[in-house]
Design a protein around this motif. Structure first.
Motif, PDB file in Angstrom:
ATOM      1  N   ARG A  22      34.389  10.078 -57.043  1.00 53.19           N
ATOM      2  CA  ARG A  22      32.934  10.794 -58.199  1.00 53.19           C
ATOM      3  C   ARG A  22      31.527   9.220 -57.520  1.00 53.19           C
ATOM      4  N   VAL A  23      31.626   8.950 -56.624  1.00 52.43           N
ATOM      5  CA  VAL A  23      30.605   8.742 -56.290  1.00 52.43           C
ATOM      6  C   VAL A  23      29.845   9.840 -54.795  1.00 52.43           C
ATOM      7  N   ARG A  24      30.850  10.646 -54.525  1.00 48.98           N
ATOM      8  CA  ARG A  24      30.688  11.003 -54.189  1.00 48.98           C
ATOM      9  C   ARG A  24      29.286  12.357 -54.526  1.00 48.98           C
ATOM     10  N   GLU A  25      30.001  12.751 -56.004  1.00 50.11           N
ATOM     11  CA  GLU A  25      29.669  13.586 -56.929  1.00 50.11           C
ATOM     12  C   GLU A  25      28.296  12.937 -57.413  1.00 50.11           C
ATOM     13  N   ILE A  26      28.817  11.781 -58.283  1.00 48.16           N
ATOM     14  CA  ILE A  26      26.849  11.205 -58.156  1.00 48.16           C
ATOM     15  C   ILE A  26      25.865  11.064 -57.181  1.00 48.16           C
ATOM     16  N   MET A  27      26.528  10.756 -55.755  1.00 50.01           N
ATOM     17  CA  MET A  27      25.188  11.062 -54.627  1.00 50.01           C
ATOM     18  C   MET A  27      24.149  12.868 -54.517  1.00 50.01           C
ATOM     19  N   ASP A  28      25.542  13.593 -54.544  1.00 48.00           N
ATOM     20  CA  ASP A  28      25.815  15.260 -54.615  1.00 48.00           C
ATOM     21  C   ASP A  28      24.900  15.648 -55.492  1.00 48.00           C
ATOM     22  N   PHE A  29      24.519  14.894 -56.908  1.00 46.00           N
ATOM     23  CA  PHE A  29      24.392  15.271 -57.461  1.00 46.00           C
ATOM     24  C   PHE A  29      22.255  15.641 -57.656  1.00 46.00           C
ATOM     25  N   SER A  30      21.577  16.628 -58.197  1.00 44.47           N
ATOM     26  CA  SER A  30      20.518  16.710 -57.957  1.00 44.47           C
ATOM     27  C   SER A  30      19.810  16.886 -60.087  1.00 44.47           C
ATOM     28  N   ASP A  31      18.710  17.142 -60.044  1.00 48.57           N
ATOM     29  CA  ASP A  31      17.530  17.006 -61.394  1.00 48.57           C
ATOM     30  C   ASP A  31      18.380  18.539 -61.519  1.00 48.57           C
ATOM     31  N   GLU A  32      18.404  19.140 -60.348  1.00 46.05           N
ATOM     32  CA  GLU A  32      18.089  20.851 -60.912  1.00 46.05           C
ATOM     33  C   GLU A  32      19.453  21.251 -61.749  1.00 46.05           C
ATOM     34  N   GLN A  33      20.126  21.000 -61.597  1.00 43.65           N
ATOM     35  CA  GLN A  33      21.904  20.533 -62.109  1.00 43.65           C
ATOM     36  C   GLN A  33      21.804  20.397 -63.451  1.00 43.65           C
ATOM     37  N   ASP A  34      20.605  19.778 -63.894  1.00 39.44           N
ATOM     38  CA  ASP A  34      20.917  18.826 -65.441  1.00 39.44           C
ATOM     39  C   ASP A  34      20.128  20.446 -66.404  1.00 39.44           C
ATOM     40  N   GLU A  35      20.216  21.081 -66.575  1.00 40.39           N
ATOM     41  CA  GLU A  35      19.249  22.457 -67.836  1.00 40.39           C
ATOM     42  C   GLU A  35      19.365  20.633 -68.405  1.00 40.39           C
ATOM     43  N   ASP A  36      19.493  19.964 -69.448  1.00 41.49           N
ATOM     44  CA  ASP A  36      19.019  18.708 -70.392  1.00 41.49           C
ATOM     45  C   ASP A  36      17.710  18.391 -69.323  1.00 41.49           C
ATOM     46  N   CYS A  37      17.484  17.886 -68.761  1.00 41.67           N
ATOM     47  CA  CYS A  37      17.154  16.875 -67.912  1.00 41.67           C
ATOM     48  C   CYS A  37      15.034  17.860 -67.646  1.00 41.67           C
ATOM     49  N   PRO A  38      14.167  18.676 -67.510  1.00 43.86           N
ATOM     50  CA  PRO A  38      13.591  20.079 -67.363  1.00 43.86           C
ATOM     51  C   PRO A  38      12.778  18.695 -66.262  1.00 43.86           C
ATOM     52  N   VAL A  39      12.152  19.608 -65.377  1.00 44.59           N
ATOM     53  CA  VAL A  39      11.385  18.693 -64.543  1.00 44.59           C
ATOM     54  C   VAL A  39       9.624  18.962 -65.404  1.00 44.59           C
ATOM     55  N   PRO A  40       9.182  18.012 -65.225  1.00 44.62           N
ATOM     56  CA  PRO A  40       7.776  17.850 -66.040  1.00 44.62           C
ATOM     57  C   PRO A  40       6.648  18.845 -64.929  1.00 44.62           C
ATOM     58  N   SER A  41       6.122  19.248 -65.475  1.00 35.92           N
ATOM     59  CA  SER A  41       4.744  19.681 -65.055  1.00 35.92           C
ATOM     60  C   SER A  41       3.637  18.754 -64.965  1.00 35.92           C
ATOM     61  N   LYS A  42       3.299  18.955 -63.822  1.00 40.70           N
ATOM     62  CA  LYS A  42       1.694  17.885 -63.332  1.00 40.70           C
ATOM     63  C   LYS A  42       0.760  17.217 -64.818  1.00 40.70           C
ATOM     64  N   GLU A  43       0.576  18.015 -65.625  1.00 39.81           N
ATOM     65  CA  GLU A  43      -0.512  17.986 -66.976  1.00 39.81           C
ATOM     66  C   GLU A  43       0.914  17.814 -67.299  1.00 39.81           C
ATOM     67  N   GLN A  44       2.129  17.204 -67.996  1.00 41.53           N
ATOM     68  CA  GLN A  44       2.524  16.294 -68.968  1.00 41.53           C
ATOM     69  C   GLN A  44       3.089  15.240 -67.785  1.00 41.53           C
ATOM     70  N   LEU A  45       2.932  14.987 -66.227  1.00 38.34           N
ATOM     71  CA  LEU A  45       3.124  13.782 -65.897  1.00 38.34           C
ATOM     72  C   LEU A  45       1.563  13.147 -65.797  1.00 38.34           C
ATOM     73  N   LYS A  46       0.098  13.961 -66.608  1.00 39.50           N
ATOM     74  CA  LYS A  46      -0.817  13.000 -66.356  1.00 39.50           C
ATOM     75  C   LYS A  46      -1.023  12.163 -67.742  1.00 39.50           C
ATOM     76  N   GLU A  47       0.120  13.255 -68.769  1.00 41.16           N
ATOM     77  CA  GLU A  47      -0.228  11.647 -69.767  1.00 41.16           C
ATOM     78  C   GLU A  47       0.619  10.514 -70.079  1.00 41.16           C
ATOM     79  N   PHE A  48       2.249  10.778 -69.014  1.00 39.29           N
ATOM     80  CA  PHE A  48       3.134   9.851 -69.362  1.00 39.29           C
ATOM     81  C   PHE A  48       2.317   7.869 -68.952  1.00 39.29           C
ATOM     82  N   ARG A  49       2.853   7.465 -69.665  1.00 37.09           N
ATOM     83  CA  ARG A  49       2.498   5.986 -69.767  1.00 37.09           C
ATOM     84  C   ARG A  49       3.597   5.033 -69.924  1.00 37.09           C
ATOM     85  N   PRO A  50       2.904   4.149 -69.049  1.00 34.64           N
ATOM     86  CA  PRO A  50       3.767   2.588 -69.268  1.00 34.64           C
ATOM     87  C   PRO A  50       4.209   2.919 -69.833  1.00 34.64           C
TER      88      PRO A  50
END
Length: 111
Positions: A22-50
């Motif tokens: 299970r530790v290996r599965e977690i360590m090998d996990f990539s964001d690209e494998q999660d369709e529920d977690c899309p990579v934000p665009s540069k425009e979206q990142l600029k809008e992020f706030r603390p």
């Protein structure tokens, strides 16, 4: 797709330890494998706030005034060295630690 489960710290402490597999599965996990977690665009990142700017009266107990005030304080050398050893931005991390403390101890906040 996985299910999110909310647990208390005591419940988490009672869980069996993770297996090596299970530790290996977690360590090998990539964001690209999660369709529920899309990579934000540069425009979206600029809008992020603390979180404390977005929800100053929501999750945060401490009401934020987002201006900085220069101060001179005396800090134990070992504490300052620990923050400095983490690299550039140590003053911001000290500020975050103080903010977290106030959020956890609302009795010190004046209305």
């Amino acid at each position: 797709m996985s299910t999110i489960v909310t647990m208390t710290l005591d419940e988490v402490k009672k869980l069996p330890p993770l297996t090596d597999k299970r530790v290996r599965e977690i360590m090998d996990f990539s964001d690209e494998q999660d369709e529920d977690c899309p990579v934000p665009s540069k425009e979206q990142l600029k809008e992020f706030r603390p979180w404390y700017e977005v929800h100053p009266n929501g999750n945060s107990t401490y009401k934020v005034k987002v201006t900085k005030t220069p101060v001179n304080i005396r800090i134990d050398s070992d504490i300052l060295d620990a923050f400095k050893s983490t690299g550039k931005g140590y003053q911001t991390r000290i500020n975050e630690a103080l903010r977290n403390y106030l959020n956890e101890h609302p009795e010190y906040i004046r209305a």
